[in-house]
Design a protein around this motif. Structure first.
Motif, short mmCIF file in Angstrom:
data_model
loop_
_atom_site.label_atom_id
_atom_site.label_comp_id
_atom_site.label_asym_id
_atom_site.label_seq_id
_atom_site.Cartn_x
_atom_site.Cartn_y
_atom_site.Cartn_z
N CYS A 6 0.90 -1.12 0.00
CA CYS A 6 0.02 -0.08 0.07
C CYS A 6 0.93 1.18 0.03
CB CYS A 6 -0.73 -0.01 1.01
SG CYS A 6 -2.19 -1.40 1.22
N ARG A 7 0.06 2.30 -0.32
CA ARG A 7 1.11 3.65 -0.35
C ARG A 7 -0.07 4.62 0.46
NH1 ARG A 7 -1.57 7.20 -3.87
NH2 ARG A 7 -2.79 6.21 -5.61
N GLN A 8 0.52 5.78 0.70
CA GLN A 8 -0.13 6.89 1.52
C GLN A 8 -0.63 7.74 0.46
OE1 GLN A 8 2.41 9.15 3.76
NE2 GLN A 8 0.97 9.76 5.56
N ASP A 9 -1.78 8.02 0.54
CA ASP A 9 -2.90 8.88 -0.24
C ASP A 9 -3.43 10.18 0.53
OD1 ASP A 9 -3.98 10.30 -2.36
OD2 ASP A 9 -5.44 8.93 -2.58
N THR A 40 5.32 1.23 0.00
CA THR A 40 5.73 2.53 -0.54
C THR A 40 6.29 3.55 0.30
OG1 THR A 40 4.24 2.11 -2.45
CG2 THR A 40 5.10 4.32 -2.59
N ASP A 41 7.40 4.23 -0.27
CA ASP A 41 8.27 5.47 0.58
C ASP A 41 8.51 4.74 1.85
OD1 ASP A 41 7.65 6.90 -1.53
OD2 ASP A 41 6.03 8.23 -0.57
N ILE A 42 9.15 3.63 1.87
CA ILE A 42 9.70 2.91 3.38
C ILE A 42 11.13 3.22 3.46
CG2 ILE A 42 9.72 0.63 4.55
CD1 ILE A 42 6.95 1.37 3.57
N GLN A 43 11.14 3.80 4.65
CA GLN A 43 12.50 4.07 5.16
C GLN A 43 13.08 3.10 5.86
OE1 GLN A 43 12.85 7.64 7.52
NE2 GLN A 43 14.82 8.32 6.88
#
Length: 462
Positions: free
Chosen positions: A287-290, A314-317
């Motif tokens: 999943c991603r953040q929206d 998504t956008d994983i640090q």
């Protein structure tokens, strides 16, 4: 028979048999592969030492051989030594790209609940303490300062790298699971007290089914509790499925990345990634953040009827082998969120089965997308806080029995007091004359110690 067999195999490296041979597997599969995996039958196993003495055969696991050329495989089959054979497919690590740093994934899944959850005695019981997770990947750079080096076991290298580390991918996965929390460096991992067993299956980024089978079997031999598989391929290799089944039968929870579409690749719910899509394996989509919402990332994540749950991908640090931090995307990094949840379950209940874990995981997930199960989110977005509540209800902590013993200076025990209310009752205990030392014992309902005795210095003047 053994000498005759060895002679035939040697001849067939140069000349094929004139007699047509039956084909049990595709001779020219579309996918890339390196040799063939051959499952020997009982006759073949009896002659395995002779087979492995040839240059073209090597052992992968008990009864399973890697054979370089098809002629040799067909000769073995003609001689009645083979149960089945299949191409040794190449596998890939399932990352997708590099993006802007953030740890929104921890907030979206309520990961802080794991860091704060305690048992009746006030001890953290959801940080993975005492649980071993095998990360079958590209190796883990244990020297990163955001790892607890004491919790990183010696690596096992299947692929033959120089150092057991082949790129950044495995270190990144390990950081999502086991980076230290609140130390002011790197990132925060979901289960910082877990023990990591790094198993490297790639060399120059390449891996095969044979590598993966050897790695899973090694993890089983080492008695790990959970295996993370952020790796896979589109071919349902039988040898790979058998290795997964051996692990599941041993009570090990398997968590795998659902898969990533490559740029320009046609997307379809009929496309599957393995080992994620084998029965019993937890398959995790991304999943991603929206804005303020969490949505399925249809730019790369696989979707199919084998997806179990979804997690941020998504956008994983996470951590990099250079000692720093980077941000990437892929189902590779959604899977370790769920792996950490499996570690929580194993800490609370070491005997929890893969089936029981999957039931709790699905029941506690937040339903997104279409009501009920769907092929994108599976049973929903994982929720660590809700999962821990479900774990508490299904596997309540065993009642803790506390005793406080007081000792004289010469080591003689003077008295023992049961504390019905646990450690909190210590304040009500009267110190007897001559007592200089106290020991607090915590036992379960069977009388077995839950931890080492806590030693307390007593002040005789009070």
């Amino acid at each position: 028979m053994r000498r005759f067999l060895a002679l035939i195999l040697t001849i067939l490296t140069a000349v094929s048999l004139a007699v047509p041979l039956p084909v049990l597997a595709a001779e020219e599969p579309a996918a890339d592969f390196d040799g063939y995996l051959v499952r020997l039958n009982e006759t073949g196993e009896a002659d395995s030492l002779t087979l492995l003495g040839t240059d073209s055969c090597s052992e992968v696991s008990e009864g399973l051989c890697l054979v370089e050329d098809l002629d040799t495989v067909q000769a073995m089959d003609q001689l009645g030594l083979v149960e089945y054979y299949e191409p040794n497919y190449r596998l890939e690590l399932l990352d997708a790209g590099e993006y802007t740093p953030t740890q929104w994934n921890l907030l979206a899944t309520n990961a802080q609940a794991a860091w704060e959850h305690t048992d009746a005695g006030g001890r953290f019981d959801a940080r993975g303490d005492g649980v071993t997770v095998a990360i079958i990947d590209s190796g883990v750079w244990a020297e990163h300062t955001d790892f607890d080096q004491a919790n990183i076991l010696p690596y096992f290298d299947v692929a033959g790298t120089a150092s057991g580390v082949d790129g950044w991918h495995g270190t990144f996965v390990a950081g999502v699971i086991a980076a230290q929390v609140g130390n002011g460096m790197g990132v925060d991992g979901v289960t910082p007290d877990v023990t990591i067993l790094p198993i490297c299956v790639t060399k120059n980024g390449n891996a095969t089914v044979a590598h993966l089978v050897s790695a899973i079997d090694y993890a089983v031999e080492q008695g790990v509790d959970v295996i993370n598989l952020s790796i896979g391929g589109n071919n349902a290799a039988q040898a790979m499925e058998e290795a997964c089944r051996r692990a599941l039968d041993a009570g090990i929870i398997l968590v795998a990345a659902a898969g990533n579409y490559k740029a320009g690749q046609t997307q379809s719910s009929s496309i599957y990634m393995y080992p994620a899509s084998f029965d019993g394996v937890v398959s995790v989509s991304a999943c991603r953040q929206d804005g303020q919402q969490v949505v399925f990332d249809d730019s790369y994540s696989y979707f199919n009827d084998q997806v179990t749950v979804s997690a941020p991908g998504t956008d994983i640090q996470s951590l990099y082998p250079d000692g720093g931090v980077a941000t990437r995307e892929g189902t590779s990094f959604a899977a370790p969120m769920v792996t950490a949840m499996a570690a929580m379950a194993k800490q609370r209940c070491p005997d929890i089965t893969p089936e029981a874990f999957m039931q709790l995981l699905c029941a506690s997930a937040t339903d997104l997308g279409e009501p009920g199960y769907d092929i994108y989110y599976g049973h929903g977005l994982v929720d660590i806080a809700a999962f821990l509540e479900a774990l508490d209800e299904s596997f309540p902590a065993a009642p803790e029995i506390c005793y406080f013993a007081q000792y004289a200076a010469n080591g003689q025990m003077l008295t023992v007091t049961q504390l019905p209310g646990g450690e909190a009752d210590l304040e009500t205990v009267e110190i007897v004359d001559g007592a200089v030392l106290g020991k607090l014992f915590r036992l379960d309902d069977t009388g077995a110690p839950l931890s080492e005795a806590q030693i307390i210095t007593l002040d005789p003047s009070n």
